[in-house]
Design a protein around this motif. Structure first.
Motif, PDB file in Angstrom:
ATOM      1  N   SER A 177      30.169  48.324  51.672  1.00 11.19           N
ATOM      2  CA  SER A 177      31.204  47.348  51.314  1.00 11.19           C
ATOM      3  C   SER A 177      30.945  46.720  49.953  1.00 11.19           C
ATOM      4  O   SER A 177      31.868  46.223  49.304  1.00 11.19           O
ATOM      5  N   VAL A 178      29.694  46.752  49.478  1.00 12.32           N
ATOM      6  CA  VAL A 178      29.343  46.093  48.212  1.00 12.32           C
ATOM      7  C   VAL A 178      30.127  46.648  47.022  1.00 12.32           C
ATOM      8  O   VAL A 178      30.639  45.868  46.215  1.00 12.32           O
ATOM      9  N   PRO A 179      30.256  47.953  46.855  1.00 15.86           N
ATOM     10  CA  PRO A 179      30.948  48.429  45.657  1.00 15.86           C
ATOM     11  C   PRO A 179      32.477  48.401  45.744  1.00 15.86           C
ATOM     12  O   PRO A 179      33.170  49.142  45.047  1.00 15.86           O
ATOM     13  N   PHE A 180      33.020  47.556  46.587  1.00 16.81           N
ATOM     14  CA  PHE A 180      34.462  47.326  46.653  1.00 16.81           C
ATOM     15  C   PHE A 180      34.696  45.831  46.531  1.00 16.81           C
ATOM     16  O   PHE A 180      33.836  45.033  46.905  1.00 16.81           O
ATOM     17  N   PRO A 181      35.855  45.424  46.017  1.00 15.43           N
ATOM     18  CA  PRO A 181      36.066  44.007  45.742  1.00 15.43           C
ATOM     19  C   PRO A 181      36.211  43.148  46.997  1.00 15.43           C
ATOM     20  O   PRO A 181      36.807  43.571  47.985  1.00 15.43           O
ATOM     21  N   THR A 182      35.665  41.954  46.901  1.00 16.90           N
ATOM     22  CA  THR A 182      35.891  40.937  47.932  1.00 16.90           C
ATOM     23  C   THR A 182      37.180  40.198  47.568  1.00 16.90           C
ATOM     24  O   THR A 182      37.726  40.379  46.470  1.00 16.90           O
ATOM     25  N   GLU A 183      37.643  39.342  48.446  1.00 15.26           N
ATOM     26  CA  GLU A 183      38.820  38.513  48.130  1.00 15.26           C
ATOM     27  C   GLU A 183      38.546  37.670  46.893  1.00 15.26           C
ATOM     28  O   GLU A 183      39.418  37.492  46.045  1.00 15.26           O
ATOM     29  N   ALA A 184      37.318  37.147  46.775  1.00 13.62           N
ATOM     30  CA  ALA A 184      36.963  36.342  45.598  1.00 13.62           C
ATOM     31  C   ALA A 184      37.039  37.181  44.326  1.00 13.62           C
ATOM     32  O   ALA A 184      37.539  36.705  43.295  1.00 13.62           O
ATOM     33  N   ASP A 185      36.562  38.426  44.384  1.00 12.57           N
ATOM     34  CA  ASP A 185      36.651  39.317  43.222  1.00 12.57           C
ATOM     35  C   ASP A 185      38.103  39.541  42.819  1.00 12.57           C
ATOM     36  O   ASP A 185      38.447  39.515  41.632  1.00 12.57           O
ATOM     37  N   ILE A 186      38.961  39.752  43.801  1.00 14.24           N
ATOM     38  CA  ILE A 186      40.377  40.021  43.550  1.00 14.24           C
ATOM     39  C   ILE A 186      41.047  38.819  42.896  1.00 14.24           C
ATOM     40  O   ILE A 186      41.857  38.968  41.977  1.00 14.24           O
ATOM     41  N   HIS A 187      40.703  37.622  43.333  1.00 17.18           N
ATOM     42  CA  HIS A 187      41.303  36.405  42.765  1.00 17.18           C
ATOM     43  C   HIS A 187      40.729  36.063  41.397  1.00 17.18           C
ATOM     44  O   HIS A 187      41.372  35.365  40.611  1.00 17.18           O
ATOM     45  N   ARG A 188      39.551  36.557  41.098  1.00 22.13           N
ATOM     46  CA  ARG A 188      38.870  36.253  39.838  1.00 22.13           C
ATOM     47  C   ARG A 188      39.357  37.147  38.688  1.00 22.13           C
ATOM     48  O   ARG A 188      39.265  36.770  37.528  1.00 22.13           O
ATOM     49  N   GLU A 189      39.868  38.338  38.999  1.00 11.61           N
ATOM     50  CA  GLU A 189      40.216  39.310  37.955  1.00 11.61           C
ATOM     51  C   GLU A 189      41.600  39.901  38.209  1.00 11.61           C
ATOM     52  O   GLU A 189      41.831  40.549  39.229  1.00 11.61           O
ATOM     53  N   THR A 190      42.514  39.681  37.273  1.00 12.00           N
ATOM     54  CA  THR A 190      43.855  40.246  37.409  1.00 12.00           C
ATOM     55  C   THR A 190      43.802  41.757  37.214  1.00 12.00           C
ATOM     56  O   THR A 190      42.812  42.312  36.725  1.00 12.00           O
ATOM     57  N   TRP A 191      44.891  42.414  37.553  1.00 10.20           N
ATOM     58  CA  TRP A 191      45.001  43.857  37.339  1.00 10.20           C
ATOM     59  C   TRP A 191      44.794  44.197  35.864  1.00 10.20           C
ATOM     60  O   TRP A 191      44.053  45.118  35.531  1.00 10.20           O
ATOM     61  N   ASP A 192      45.447  43.452  34.968  1.00  8.71           N
ATOM     62  CA  ASP A 192      45.302  43.740  33.539  1.00  8.71           C
ATOM     63  C   ASP A 192      43.865  43.543  33.066  1.00  8.71           C
ATOM     64  O   ASP A 192      43.368  44.312  32.236  1.00  8.71           O
ATOM     65  N   GLN A 193      43.185  42.539  33.571  1.00  9.24           N
ATOM     66  CA  GLN A 193      41.777  42.331  33.218  1.00  9.24           C
ATOM     67  C   GLN A 193      40.901  43.464  33.744  1.00  9.24           C
ATOM     68  O   GLN A 193      39.998  43.940  33.053  1.00  9.24           O
ATOM     69  N   LEU A 194      41.169  43.902  34.972  1.00  5.22           N
ATOM     70  CA  LEU A 194      40.412  45.019  35.549  1.00  5.22           C
ATOM     71  C   LEU A 194      40.641  46.288  34.739  1.00  5.22           C
ATOM     72  O   LEU A 194      39.689  47.008  34.421  1.00  5.22           O
ATOM     73  N   ARG A 195      41.903  46.568  34.393  1.00  5.17           N
ATOM     74  CA  ARG A 195      42.208  47.745  33.567  1.00  5.17           C
ATOM     75  C   ARG A 195      41.436  47.693  32.255  1.00  5.17           C
ATOM     76  O   ARG A 195      40.841  48.686  31.833  1.00  5.17           O
ATOM     77  N   ALA A 196      41.447  46.545  31.601  1.00  2.00           N
ATOM     78  CA  ALA A 196      40.749  46.387  30.311  1.00  2.00           C
ATOM     79  C   ALA A 196      39.248  46.599  30.486  1.00  2.00           C
ATOM     80  O   ALA A 196      38.605  47.254  29.655  1.00  2.00           O
TER      81      ALA A 196
END
Length: 167
Positions: free
Chosen positions: A73-92
């Protein structure tokens, strides 16, 4: 004319499919987080996972023996990770580290350098060349980008604006 080697192409080009930058273009934050029946993850989670392992590989190539994840489960995002980084930020973030990996593939003088890559807990540390780590990364990314393409097809958002293979 600039020469691109096949390893660099596998990481950032159209060696095996549409370039990763095309595969993830044209998606809204909403579509990236859209759940699909019977799919275990969203497009966002798949790309986050790719970016996680890409950063881990870069760390290992730089001599940072970043620990292998303790569980799946570690190498997948938690809810906190999802709220911390938008899709555009993740893409960048993915595109930035993807270019770093491609630069490593272009550095022909370092490809045979031996690096330490931590293994699953309880297994001995692996040693491999930077080339082998980049091959492993490219293969890993190809698998997950194939999943993203299928999810985009199921969501009716394929091909992307720059085009992609439809076969």
């Amino acid at each position: 004319m600039t020469h691109t080697n096949e390893l660099e192409q596998a990481l950032t080009g159209d060696s095996y499919a549409a370039p990763p930058s095309h595969i993830i273009e044209g998606l809204t934050d909403e579509l990236a987080h859209q759940t699909i029946p019977n799919a275990p993850r969203t497009i966002y989670a798949e790309l986050w996972h790719i970016a996680y392992w890409q950063q881990m590989s870069l760390d290992w190539m730089r001599g940072l023996e970043t620990p292998y994840p303790a569980n799946t489960s570690v190498p997948f995002p938690t809810e906190a990770d999802i709220h911390r980084e938008t899709w555009d930020q993740l893409r960048a973030r993915f595109l930035r580290t993807s270019e770093e990996a491609a630069a490593a593939a272009r550095d022909l003088t370092s490809l045979d350098k031996t690096i330490h890559c931590p293994s699953r807990p309880g297994d001995p540390v692996r040693t491999m060349s930077i080339r082998d780590q980049l091959i492993s990364l490219a293969t890993h990314n190809a698998y997950h980008f194939g999943r993203i393409v299928l999810m985009r097809q199921l969501l009716g958002s394929w091909p992307p604006p720059s085009g992609g293979f439809t076969w």
